[in-house]
Write a protein that holds these residues in place. Structure first.
Motif, PDB file in Angstrom:
ATOM      1  N   ALA A 191       3.399 -29.829   1.496  1.00  8.11           N
ATOM      2  CA  ALA A 191       4.214 -31.020   1.251  1.00  8.11           C
ATOM      3  C   ALA A 191       5.198 -31.229   2.402  1.00  8.11           C
ATOM      4  O   ALA A 191       5.348 -32.338   2.922  1.00  8.11           O
ATOM      5  N   ILE A 192       5.868 -30.152   2.814  1.00  9.86           N
ATOM      6  CA  ILE A 192       6.812 -30.227   3.930  1.00  9.86           C
ATOM      7  C   ILE A 192       6.088 -30.600   5.214  1.00  9.86           C
ATOM      8  O   ILE A 192       6.537 -31.443   5.995  1.00  9.86           O
ATOM      9  N   ASN A 215      18.424 -20.765   6.168  1.00  7.48           N
ATOM     10  CA  ASN A 215      19.860 -20.679   6.415  1.00  7.48           C
ATOM     11  C   ASN A 215      20.118 -21.016   7.863  1.00  7.48           C
ATOM     12  O   ASN A 215      19.277 -20.782   8.713  1.00  7.48           O
ATOM     13  N   GLY A 216      21.291 -21.545   8.135  1.00  2.89           N
ATOM     14  CA  GLY A 216      21.654 -21.827   9.520  1.00  2.89           C
ATOM     15  C   GLY A 216      20.715 -22.833  10.133  1.00  2.89           C
ATOM     16  O   GLY A 216      20.316 -23.787   9.486  1.00  2.89           O
ATOM     17  N   GLY A 273      14.935 -39.575  13.281  1.00  2.00           N
ATOM     18  CA  GLY A 273      13.847 -38.673  12.897  1.00  2.00           C
ATOM     19  C   GLY A 273      14.345 -37.255  12.682  1.00  2.00           C
ATOM     20  O   GLY A 273      13.973 -36.587  11.712  1.00  2.00           O
ATOM     21  N   ALA A 274      15.211 -36.800  13.586  1.00  2.00           N
ATOM     22  CA  ALA A 274      15.749 -35.441  13.476  1.00  2.00           C
ATOM     23  C   ALA A 274      16.580 -35.298  12.204  1.00  2.00           C
ATOM     24  O   ALA A 274      16.524 -34.273  11.511  1.00  2.00           O
ATOM     25  N   TYR A 275      17.347 -36.335  11.890  1.00  4.61           N
ATOM     26  CA  TYR A 275      18.159 -36.306  10.669  1.00  4.61           C
ATOM     27  C   TYR A 275      17.261 -36.214   9.434  1.00  4.61           C
ATOM     28  O   TYR A 275      17.498 -35.405   8.529  1.00  4.61           O
ATOM     29  N   LEU A 276      16.186 -37.032   9.416  1.00  5.10           N
ATOM     30  CA  LEU A 276      15.260 -37.006   8.278  1.00  5.10           C
ATOM     31  C   LEU A 276      14.575 -35.644   8.164  1.00  5.10           C
ATOM     32  O   LEU A 276      14.429 -35.096   7.062  1.00  5.10           O
ATOM     33  N   ASP A 327      16.272 -29.088   4.669  1.00  4.97           N
ATOM     34  CA  ASP A 327      17.475 -28.669   3.957  1.00  4.97           C
ATOM     35  C   ASP A 327      17.271 -28.749   2.448  1.00  4.97           C
ATOM     36  O   ASP A 327      17.699 -27.880   1.704  1.00  4.97           O
ATOM     37  N   LYS A 328      16.591 -29.831   2.023  1.00  2.00           N
ATOM     38  CA  LYS A 328      16.375 -30.043   0.599  1.00  2.00           C
ATOM     39  C   LYS A 328      15.581 -28.892   0.004  1.00  2.00           C
ATOM     40  O   LYS A 328      15.800 -28.463  -1.119  1.00  2.00           O
TER      41      LYS A 328
END
Lengths: 213, 94
Positions: free
Chosen positions: A73-74, A57-58, A42-45, A51-52
């Protein structure tokens, strides 16, 4: 000598019955391993979603300066990921606990398991409502630490009625939550540590200690 | 017979019933049975014996139309059980 052996057995039996009748011990370590793995996915997604969009930043995913509220949307994508992780983790938790109870010939719905659930849910639901209120106020940056702290309190509370080791995961999560308030904005990272790695490490240890034959 | 040991607690089943009731208030019959992995008849006779000694008390209530009997350790029972445990521990330390 025979007597001593018999009395020792009786004492051990008394201890075992007292513990078993007040604690719900069918909770499976595998549930923790799976919940942790789902949390990492979940964290990766979530990281991909943020990121997309390329507006950060960071690591400042949950920085209050980023007005997530402007981007529906996000919002919807992140909430979908969160609900997915929740449903899969609860499902795995229930499945493995059910399997373990069946194997040990124990009931799932006992006085001890009811007490455990109640003591777990009271702080957890309070924290959940607090988070919804914070989101409503646009205070995203506080959501990660609050979830960690309240989840930690839930674990400590519930540890009275199940394996006492669950208390340890609670203290670690509270510590991570407090550190997260010190390093505001790094919520996703602290979530990965608390809900991801802690669950996997703890679940593995519990599995090795209580379930592996 | 060892000094201080209570002969009413010689049976493992009575020991088990008292163990559950020492740490739980008002436990019903089925829960006791499950906790101790016993059959009905076995448990009932030992419960009667404990009740006769006034170590446990019985309360009959209703859940809907069904009767539900629950059991609780009395103060007498708690003291007797604790004394029995201390005697066991003393014996094992010798």
């Amino acid at each position: 000598m025979m007597d001593a052996q018999k009395h020792l057995e009786n004492l051990n039996e008394i201890k075992r019955i007292m513990e078993r009748s007040t604690r719900f011990l069918s909770l499976s370590g595998l549930a923790g391993v799976f919940a942790g793995t789902f949390a990492l996915i979940g964290a990766y997604l979530a990281y991909q979603v943020l990121d997309k969009d390329n507006f950060i930043n960071g690591m400042e995913y949950f920085d209050s300066k980023i007005l997530l509220s402007g981007n529906h949307a996000i919002h919807i994508q992140l909430i979908s990921i969160a609900i997915g992780v929740l449903v899969l983790s609860l499902g795995a938790g229930f499945y493995f606990t059910h399997q373990k109870a069946k194997k040990e010939n124990r009931q799932l719905w006992t006085v001890a398991s009811k007490k455990m659930l109640l003591s777990l849910l009271a702080p957890l639901i309070s924290g959940g409502i607090l988070c919804l209120l914070l989101i409503n106020q646009g205070l995203f940056v506080l959501v990660a630490p609050i979830t960690l702290i309240f989840y930690g309190l839930s674990c400590i509370n519930a540890s009275t009625y199940t394996h006492s080791e669950i208390g340890a995961i609670g203290y670690f999560n509270i510590l991570l939550g407090l550190l997260n308030v010190f390093f505001l904005g790094y919520g996703l990272l602290f979530w990965v540590l608390g809900f991801g790695f802690l669950h996997i490490i703890y679940g593995t240890l519990m599995y090795l200690k209580y379930e592996k034959e | 017979m060892l000094e201080g040991l209570n002969k009413h607690f010689e049976s493992r089943i009575r020991l088990g019933v008292m163990s559950v009731l020492m740490v739980n208030d008002w436990v019903d019959f089925n829960t006791l049975k499950e906790q101790l992995s016993l059959t009905d008849g076995n448990l009932a006779s030992h419960i009667k014996a404990l009740e006769k000694n006034q170590y446990i008390e019985i309360r009959k209530g209703f859940v809907g139309k069904k009767t539900k009997t629950t059991y609780n350790a009395t103060e007498v029972g708690r003291l007797a059980f604790k004394a029995h445990l201390s005697a066991l521990e003393r014996f094992l330390k010798l």
